[in-house]
Write an enzyme that holds these catalytic residues in place. Structure first.
Site, PDB file in Angstrom:
ATOM      1  N   CYS A  22      53.649  28.929  25.697  1.00 43.83           N
ATOM      2  CA  CYS A  22      53.880  30.125  26.567  1.00 43.83           C
ATOM      3  C   CYS A  22      55.444  30.447  26.746  1.00 43.83           C
ATOM      4  O   CYS A  22      56.009  29.097  26.932  1.00 43.83           O
ATOM      5  CB  CYS A  22      53.317  29.973  27.825  1.00 43.83           C
ATOM      6  SG  CYS A  22      53.575  31.367  28.913  1.00 43.83           S
ATOM      7  N   GLN A  54      31.400  58.056  35.308  1.00 41.75           N
ATOM      8  CA  GLN A  54      30.445  57.169  36.064  1.00 41.75           C
ATOM      9  C   GLN A  54      29.068  57.452  35.618  1.00 41.75           C
ATOM     10  O   GLN A  54      28.895  57.969  34.742  1.00 41.75           O
ATOM     11  CB  GLN A  54      30.642  57.639  37.622  1.00 41.75           C
ATOM     12  CG  GLN A  54      31.811  57.327  38.316  1.00 41.75           C
ATOM     13  CD  GLN A  54      32.051  55.807  38.535  1.00 41.75           C
ATOM     14  OE1 GLN A  54      30.978  55.012  38.561  1.00 41.75           O
ATOM     15  NE2 GLN A  54      33.240  55.472  39.146  1.00 41.75           N
ATOM     16  N   CYS A  63      56.908  28.215  32.350  1.00 44.83           N
ATOM     17  CA  CYS A  63      56.377  27.292  31.161  1.00 44.83           C
ATOM     18  C   CYS A  63      58.133  26.934  30.667  1.00 44.83           C
ATOM     19  O   CYS A  63      58.372  25.617  30.034  1.00 44.83           O
ATOM     20  CB  CYS A  63      55.661  28.044  30.185  1.00 44.83           C
ATOM     21  SG  CYS A  63      53.998  27.994  31.018  1.00 44.83           S
ATOM     22  N   HIS A 119      53.156  33.349  35.412  1.00 43.74           N
ATOM     23  CA  HIS A 119      52.612  32.618  34.077  1.00 43.74           C
ATOM     24  C   HIS A 119      51.373  33.629  33.660  1.00 43.74           C
ATOM     25  O   HIS A 119      51.175  33.863  32.571  1.00 43.74           O
ATOM     26  CB  HIS A 119      52.308  31.115  34.211  1.00 43.74           C
ATOM     27  CG  HIS A 119      51.292  30.632  33.299  1.00 43.74           C
ATOM     28  ND1 HIS A 119      51.724  30.437  31.822  1.00 43.74           N
ATOM     29  CD2 HIS A 119      50.049  30.453  33.090  1.00 43.74           C
ATOM     30  CE1 HIS A 119      50.759  30.034  31.064  1.00 43.74           C
ATOM     31  NE2 HIS A 119      49.630  30.184  31.851  1.00 43.74           N
ATOM     32  N   ASP A 153      36.791  60.072  42.798  1.00 45.95           N
ATOM     33  CA  ASP A 153      35.420  60.094  42.093  1.00 45.95           C
ATOM     34  C   ASP A 153      34.582  59.255  43.114  1.00 45.95           C
ATOM     35  O   ASP A 153      35.197  58.253  44.163  1.00 45.95           O
ATOM     36  CB  ASP A 153      35.277  59.448  40.802  1.00 45.95           C
ATOM     37  CG  ASP A 153      35.899  57.770  40.861  1.00 45.95           C
ATOM     38  OD1 ASP A 153      36.607  57.574  41.643  1.00 45.95           O
ATOM     39  OD2 ASP A 153      35.089  57.118  40.010  1.00 45.95           O
ATOM     40  N   CYS A 182      56.924  32.168  29.050  1.00 42.57           N
ATOM     41  CA  CYS A 182      57.156  32.876  30.583  1.00 42.57           C
ATOM     42  C   CYS A 182      58.237  31.644  31.066  1.00 42.57           C
ATOM     43  O   CYS A 182      58.605  30.694  30.735  1.00 42.57           O
ATOM     44  CB  CYS A 182      55.890  32.794  31.301  1.00 42.57           C
ATOM     45  SG  CYS A 182      55.427  31.090  32.054  1.00 42.57           S
ATOM     46  N   ASP A 229      45.514  54.430  41.393  1.00 44.10           N
ATOM     47  CA  ASP A 229      44.249  54.562  41.457  1.00 44.10           C
ATOM     48  C   ASP A 229      43.856  55.653  42.574  1.00 44.10           C
ATOM     49  O   ASP A 229      44.875  55.722  43.564  1.00 44.10           O
ATOM     50  CB  ASP A 229      43.524  53.047  41.758  1.00 44.10           C
ATOM     51  CG  ASP A 229      42.017  53.264  41.478  1.00 44.10           C
ATOM     52  OD1 ASP A 229      41.436  54.174  41.441  1.00 44.10           O
ATOM     53  OD2 ASP A 229      41.419  51.902  41.736  1.00 44.10           O
ATOM     54  N   SER A 230      42.816  56.337  42.439  1.00 44.49           N
ATOM     55  CA  SER A 230      42.687  57.429  43.265  1.00 44.49           C
ATOM     56  C   SER A 230      42.334  57.028  44.717  1.00 44.49           C
ATOM     57  O   SER A 230      42.368  57.748  45.698  1.00 44.49           O
ATOM     58  CB  SER A 230      41.544  58.478  42.782  1.00 44.49           C
ATOM     59  OG  SER A 230      40.357  57.704  43.047  1.00 44.49           O
ATOM     60  N   ASP A 284      42.969  46.822  33.347  1.00 45.95           N
ATOM     61  CA  ASP A 284      43.703  46.481  34.665  1.00 45.95           C
ATOM     62  C   ASP A 284      42.777  45.452  35.340  1.00 45.95           C
ATOM     63  O   ASP A 284      41.338  45.740  35.278  1.00 45.95           O
ATOM     64  CB  ASP A 284      43.853  47.614  35.752  1.00 45.95           C
ATOM     65  CG  ASP A 284      42.919  47.829  36.548  1.00 45.95           C
ATOM     66  OD1 ASP A 284      42.898  47.495  37.758  1.00 45.95           O
ATOM     67  OD2 ASP A 284      41.894  48.698  36.119  1.00 45.95           O
TER      68      ASP A 284
END
Length: 376
Positions: A309, A194, A314, A340, A143, A311, A89-90, A271
């Site tokens: 699950c 934006q 689990c 998880h 930005d 993972c 990210d900027s 994200d």
């Protein structure tokens, strides 16, 4: 670089080829702000839970340990031992959300560090230099993150400045990629749309920035206080004006249902810190809904967090044991739960891609949006 494989209505199945590997989209990027996932989760763990892309933050790494330190250590990939794609990210969002005192000019923003109070200046050139030092796969353009709500005329002036900054970012990253000592000479640039919740300004800005040669485009400034419906309406307004042959990234979003609805509206990248943050407080996503593991009813529950699950948590530990770890303030509780929740998100994206491939995404959407927001 981006291959659109299949569409179901506006939902897109694709592949994005980078110097660090192919990203299958739609994709959720696991957020490691300071080159680590909070909760004692390493890059090796990320591979085990099916992570495709790791996201780190320009501002935080510039402040500590310093982007030049990361550069001298061989770049982020080598520094954190991660050989798959990284998006940085900027720093724009952090500048506007963390800095109590800031001054915006045409050149950039002057502000005080939230760590030690020292004065920092960051503009489009500085952000690109920092991200080049970090050597991420994808760099985000610098930005202005506009407060919501904001006055119409301020937003109009702001998006014009963000467009000018994007042009500088494009020129600067091209220059940096050409230098002999640059670690990643194939670093990509994503521009950011934006415009607050003003649909006409969102569309106007998207028309402006799509003329600048970026490898992808993001929708920023959402999930910051507006209603969920306003967010969906904004995506629907902007999406028709986004290039078809480049990935679309909805920044900072969101819940499993937000992601399903984002995919439905044509988004490829997502994200959010929420799955890891919630996990550290025992709020867990499951195939049946959301559970809060600190509830007394789990004290003697020998079941895994989610029977469906796969993972590591689990497969190996019970709800009762993990609840005990939380009560005992053992950091292992956070680690197990973060793994998880992130696996849940990565598996969600796998399921979305599978249903898009099979032409059953609409049915999948209708089934899951009723379940994933339900609190058990």
């Amino acid at each position: 670089m981006f291959k659109l494989i299949k569409k179901e209505s506006n939902a897109r199945l694709g592949e994005f080829t980078t110097v660090h590997g192919v990203i299958k989209t739609p994709v959720f990027m696991n957020v490691g702000t300071i080159a680590a996932i909070k909760g004692a989760v390493s890059a090796l763990d990320l591979k085990e839970i099916g992570t495709q892309v790791e996201l780190s933050n320009t501002y935080h790494l510039h402040v500590r340990p310093g982007d030049e330190v990361v550069r001298d250590m061989g770049g982020l990939h080598k520094f954190m031992n991660w050989d798959k794609p990284i998006l940085t990210d900027s720093g724009g969002f952090q500048v506007f959300s963390l800095a109590k005192l800031r001054k915006i000019t045409e050149e950039g923003v002057t502000f005080n560090s939230h760590v030690d109070g020292r004065k920092i200046f960051m503009g489009p050139k500085e952000s690109m230099q920092i991200q080049s030092n970090l050597a991420s796969t994808i760099a985000m353009a610098f930005d202005e993150c506009i407060e919501n709500p904001a006055e119409y005329h301020y937003v109009k002036d702001s998006i014009a400045r963000t467009t000018r900054w994007l042009e500088i970012c494009r020129s600067e990253i091209t220059r940096l990629n050409s230098l002999e000592n640059t670690i990643n000479k194939n670093q990509m640039l994503f521009g950011i749309n934006q415009g607050s919740t003003y649909k006409d300004l969102r569309i106007e800005h998207m028309k402006q920035i799509r003329e600048i040669n970026c490898e992808g485009f993001a929708i920023g400034g959402l999930a910051v206080g507006e209603s969920t419906q306003e967010m969906y309406d904004t995506i629907e307004a902007v999406e028709p004006y986004m290039p078809v042959d480049k990935p679309r990234y909805l920044m900072g979003v969101g819940t499993p249902v937000n992601i399903i609805e984002g995919v439905y509206r044509g988004i490829d990248f997502f994200d959010c810190v929420m799955p890891a943050r919630n996990a550290r407080h025992a709020h867990l996503f499951t195939s049946q809904g959301i559970i809060h593991l600190l509830n007394a009813k789990y004290e003697r529950d020998d079941r895994p967090i989610d029977k469906n699950c796969d993972c590591p948590t689990c497969r190996n530990f019970s709800r009762a044991y993990i609840r005990h770890l939380f009560k005992a303030k053992e950091i292992l509780a956070m680690r197990l739960c973060v793994m998880h929740n992130l696996r849940f998100y990565n598996k969600l994206m796998e399921d979305i891609r599978e249903n898009l491939e099979n032409g059953t995404f609409e049915q999948f959407r209708n089934e899951k949006i009723e379940i994933y927001d339900k609190k058990i």
